[in-house]
Scaffold this motif. Sequence first.
Motif, PDB file in Angstrom:
ATOM      1  N   SER A  52     108.777   7.005  59.782  1.00  0.00           N
ATOM      2  CA  SER A  52     109.898   7.202  60.707  1.00  0.00           C
ATOM      3  C   SER A  52     109.713   8.471  61.511  1.00  0.00           C
ATOM      4  O   SER A  52     109.987   8.500  62.715  1.00  0.00           O
TER       5      SER A  52
ATOM      6  N   ASP B  72     111.855   0.733  64.100  1.00  0.00           N
ATOM      7  CA  ASP B  72     111.827   1.404  62.795  1.00  0.00           C
ATOM      8  C   ASP B  72     112.527   0.549  61.743  1.00  0.00           C
ATOM      9  O   ASP B  72     113.743   0.593  61.611  1.00  0.00           O
ATOM     10  N   GLU B  73     111.755  -0.198  61.020  1.00  0.00           N
ATOM     11  CA  GLU B  73     112.292  -1.086  59.980  1.00  0.00           C
ATOM     12  C   GLU B  73     113.485  -1.886  60.498  1.00  0.00           C
ATOM     13  O   GLU B  73     114.555  -1.900  59.900  1.00  0.00           O
TER      14      GLU B  73
HETATM   15 MG    MG Z   1     111.591   5.349  57.413  1.00  0.00          MG
END
Ligand code: MG
Lengths: 219, 264
Positions: free
Chosen positions: B54, B181-182
């Motif tokens: 991240s 991000d995810e």
């Molecule tokens: Mg992360």
Amino acid sequence: MNYEWDFSFLLQYKGLIAIGALYTIGFTIVTAIAGFVVGGLIAVARLANARVVTIPLLAFIEIFRCTPVLVQLVWIYYALPIVIGVELKPATAAFIALTLYGASFFAEIIRGGIASIDTGQWDAGRALGMRRAALMRRVVLPQALKRMIPPLVNQVVLQLKNTSLLSVLAVPDLLYQGQLITSATYKPLEVYTMIAIIYFIILFPLTTLAHGLERRLAR
Amino acid sequence: MTTQAVRAMPETTMIAVEHVRKAFGPVPVLKDISLSVPKGGVLSLIGPSGSGKSTLLRCLNLLTIPCEGTIRIGSHAMRFGRDHRMPRDRDLAAFRSTVGMVFQNFNLFPHMSVVRNVMEGPVTVLGQGRDEARDLAVGLLDKVGLREKADAYPDRLSGGQKQRVAIARALAMKPEVMLFDEATSALDPELVGEVLNVVRQLASEGMTMVLVTHEIAFARDVADTCVFMRDGFVVEEGPARQVIEDPQQAATKAFLSHFHKAAV
Ligand SMILES: [Mg+2]
Ligand SMILES: Nc1ncnc2c1ncn2[C@@H]1O[C@H](COP(=O)(O)OP(=O)(O)O)[C@@H](O)[C@H]1O
């Protein structure tokens, strides 16, 4: 005790009472707005997170939050002129005291409201390319204001009650007019009962509004 | 800190990261990361939790400011380090406006309707007129299959719908690059597919993307290259299919074995 209640004599003082109510409401509105503006500026300055700004502002906030507003009022009227060398009219001193007192509370409400907004909202706005001011105005404040409204209304209620302290400086608010009428009629029971009722009539709708908003915004 | 013309960068390179380091206080999180993504390329970024994925992604659009190194997106480049001043708000904003980002928790604006969410970037950042922005937004909502939700508020949407709105909101800025991000980690399993399909479609349209994901099969099938990170380092990098099906490094093998057990 068989006291004969008689409110009828108050009618002849309705002009005085109306002036008192106007002073009370007027001072509340003016100092609430001025306090909100000053408090907002303090809150924004504090969010910058720079120590040089934060520490004096925190000191200001805590001084006003941790001393009685009556003491502030008297200090600003009797003591401040010695420091700055300028005589203050009672109404001016009252305005300064109530504004700063209110500002110290408004500042914390506003700062808390802004800080309560999820950092993800800032991330999302920044990721779009929004600049700080736009993000504040378009994303953060609209959400934060909603959360601030109930505590702000509560603070205005307190602000209105605090205006009763103006009577100490002979500013003709509701309570001061009540004292005048009492000294002329020697009927404190009716006079102060009526004064209390007028405060109640003004404030009850406000507190009801605050409760309603709190419930509606809680979801 | 300067936004300078591209210097001897192959015309087809869209993202270039050079020697990026990032520490939070004394804790180093990214340790000399370099990578590049060609125009239209899709890079998947995998690795255990806490490995810095991240942080690296957020460095790409400067939500997190690297301590050192260079970040280039298209023709914008920014260099960081001791000799460089912190970029100004205005420069950061200009840089970010060319990079779309989609977050794990959607981060939709809850006080705006779906269509307003999508219009927000074009109107506030690009100064587009409302009508034009609305047309653009409705078109993008159509693309992600949510045209009929235009006037709904985010709290009325499922997670999958929220994420598709978030993708539309990012696309409205016509970004050169999209970062995820995810994007499916907060979704119920049955809603993952609808979001992945949108990402897949973007890939087929030639959008340059970086995907941080735990959907290993997706990382293998949609990405061209895969980067495995651990403890702030790039451990392994290569063609996605090769890295995921035939990893060379022990750490990559160990990490991927969790997923193979869970039947990819
Ligand atoms: Mg992360
Ligand atoms: N804002 C921050 N402040 C301090 N530490 C952070 C911050 N963001 C991330 N970290 C730390 O950096 C490390 C990497 O985090 P992250 O990039 O979120 O990893 P990943 O996305 O791979 O799970 C973690 O140890 C995390 O605690």
